[in-house]
Enzyme design. Structure first.
Site, PDB file in Angstrom:
ATOM      1  N   ASP A 186      87.793  17.536 -10.539  1.00 51.22           N
ATOM      2  CA  ASP A 186      88.815  16.925  -9.698  1.00 51.22           C
ATOM      3  C   ASP A 186      89.392  15.668 -10.343  1.00 51.22           C
ATOM      4  O   ASP A 186      88.725  14.634 -10.400  1.00 51.22           O
ATOM      5  CB  ASP A 186      88.192  16.577  -8.339  1.00 51.22           C
ATOM      6  CG  ASP A 186      89.157  15.880  -7.401  1.00 51.22           C
ATOM      7  OD1 ASP A 186      90.377  16.078  -7.549  1.00 51.22           O
ATOM      8  OD2 ASP A 186      88.685  15.131  -6.528  1.00 51.22           O
ATOM      9  N   ASP A 204      96.752  15.800  -9.793  1.00 51.61           N
ATOM     10  CA  ASP A 204      95.506  16.049  -9.061  1.00 51.61           C
ATOM     11  C   ASP A 204      95.113  17.524  -9.097  1.00 51.61           C
ATOM     12  O   ASP A 204      95.681  18.344  -8.380  1.00 51.61           O
ATOM     13  CB  ASP A 204      95.688  15.580  -7.617  1.00 51.61           C
ATOM     14  CG  ASP A 204      94.419  15.665  -6.802  1.00 51.61           C
ATOM     15  OD1 ASP A 204      93.404  16.145  -7.321  1.00 51.61           O
ATOM     16  OD2 ASP A 204      94.447  15.238  -5.638  1.00 51.61           O
TER      17      ASP A 204
END
Length: 378
Positions: free
Chosen positions: A83, A269
């Site tokens: 992530d 992201d």
């Protein structure tokens, strides 16, 4: 991680060893596969690659996972999300009794000879309101053959209900360490500091299930076999980045029509299954799409036959999204993969997987920049 839409992927490690001695490789490529767990891919990228780690998804194109090995003595392999939208590492401990912890693999600190408790609390919260809390600790971890000693992590005993239907056991943040909510150095930062990598970079190629294209994470540089080097365009992080991969966005286009957005900042992201923008920007964008209708939670319904191309421009280079990455089908209904949600600022965007599937992305911790390049056809 700004949106919690998650897949589980299992990792298989393949070792490629030359017969003659050679310098330990410092670029590590981790191929990802976006098919059900019953099928596997493996790609030998170069002679310098001494490992390949195959990942599997049980749903297509939403998030990308892999295994980390925690501890020594009896090492424990657990699925985590890679992530770039967060900077904390946590794993669910075997003492977690939250309802969302049921049916998940859990880390047992008593089996880990490297485990050391830290007398400090751990807490992390995501934009989706998901949270995890517990205590801090250190242990040795391995990502494929990459080893990190005394890695700080959160041993979690409570998680929110958002995690209930998700099969992963933790999250590995890949933002800059300054974004950590718990004062951690990320595994990537620790690998850089210990000079384990050729370059202070990591790169993603996120495949598309419909095209049966592979996916991979490269740590320590990039994989030139996957992208057109002549197209590589770098964009420096904004000064006020708060440790996130935030870069200036020139504008957004709907079928080549500029929307005239100015001073927008996009946080890149890999943990977000959507592109998220302020409600006013989403209203402007969907106003260019015939028959779109605003729904709850910032979503818009759109005609399933929509083939409009959404484009984003960074550093003067315009990148098109395949229309299939914009149209989300749920039964007979379709929705746009762009959400209008309060991001805390009228100019803050979150650029997630629907865009990132269309580019090769390089995250450079040495120069504090993000690079995009055109994907080579497989």
């Amino acid at each position: 991680m700004h949106a919690l839409h998650i897949f589980t992927l299992a990792i298989t490690v393949f070792l490629f060893v030359d017969a003659l001695p050679y310098e330990r490789p410092k670029v590590h490529t981790i191929p990802l596969k976006i098919k059900p767990i019953t099928r596997r891919w493996a790609y030998n990228v170069s002679r310098r690659a001494n490992e390949l780690i195959t990942l599997d998804q049980d749903r297509p194109d939403l998030s990308y996972f892999g295994e980390i090995t925690f501890g020594t003595g009896e090492p424990q392999e657990l699925n985590v999300l890679f992530d770039t939208g967060s900077a904390d590492l946590f794993v669910i401990g075997d003492e977690c009794d939250s309802p969302a912890c049921s049916r998940k693999l859990k880390y047992n600190s008593y089996l880990d000879e490297s485990y050391k408790a830290i007398d400090l609390p751990f807490y992390v919260e995501y934009v989706s309101s998901a949270f995890a809390k517990g205590s801090r600790a250190t242990t040795d971890i391995k990502i494929g053959s990459l080893s990190v000693e005394t890695q700080d992590f959160g041993l979690v005993d409570t998680i929110s209900d958002n995690f209930a239907d998700l099969t992963f056991s933790g999250i590995m943040g890949m933002a800059l360490s300054s974004a950590s909510e718990n004062g951690q150095l990320t595994p990537v930062t620790n690998l850089i500091n210990s000079q384990e990598l050729d370059q202070p970079q990591f790169s993603f190629m996120l495949g598309r299930d419909a095209d049966n294209t592979p996916s991979e994470l490269t740590i320590g540089g990039s994989n030139p076999a996957r992208y057109d080097a002549n197209s590589l365009t770098w964009t420096n992080l904004v000064d006020d980045n708060h440790g996130l991969w935030k870069i200036p966005l020139d504008d957004c286009f709907v079928s080549d029509q500029p929307l005239g957005f100015q001073d927008r900042i996009g946080s890149i992201d890999t943990g977000s299954a959507s592109i998220i923008m302020p409600p006013a920007d989403a209203k402007t964008l969907y106003g260019k799409i015939p028959k779109s209708v605003a729904l709850d939670k910032g979503f818009y319904s759109i005609p399933c036959e929509t083939n409009i191309v959404i484009s984003l421009r960074f550093s003067g280079m315009t990148w098109n999204m395949d229309h299939r990455d914009f149209v989300l089908k749920e039964g007979e209904n379709c929705f746009g993969s762009i959400q209008g949600i309060d991001t805390g600022s009228d100019t803050a965007w979150i650029i997630g997987i629907p865009f990132l599937k269309n580019v090769y992305s390089i995250f450079d911790q040495g120069e504090f920049r993000v690079g995009f390049a055109t994907l080579k056809q497989p």
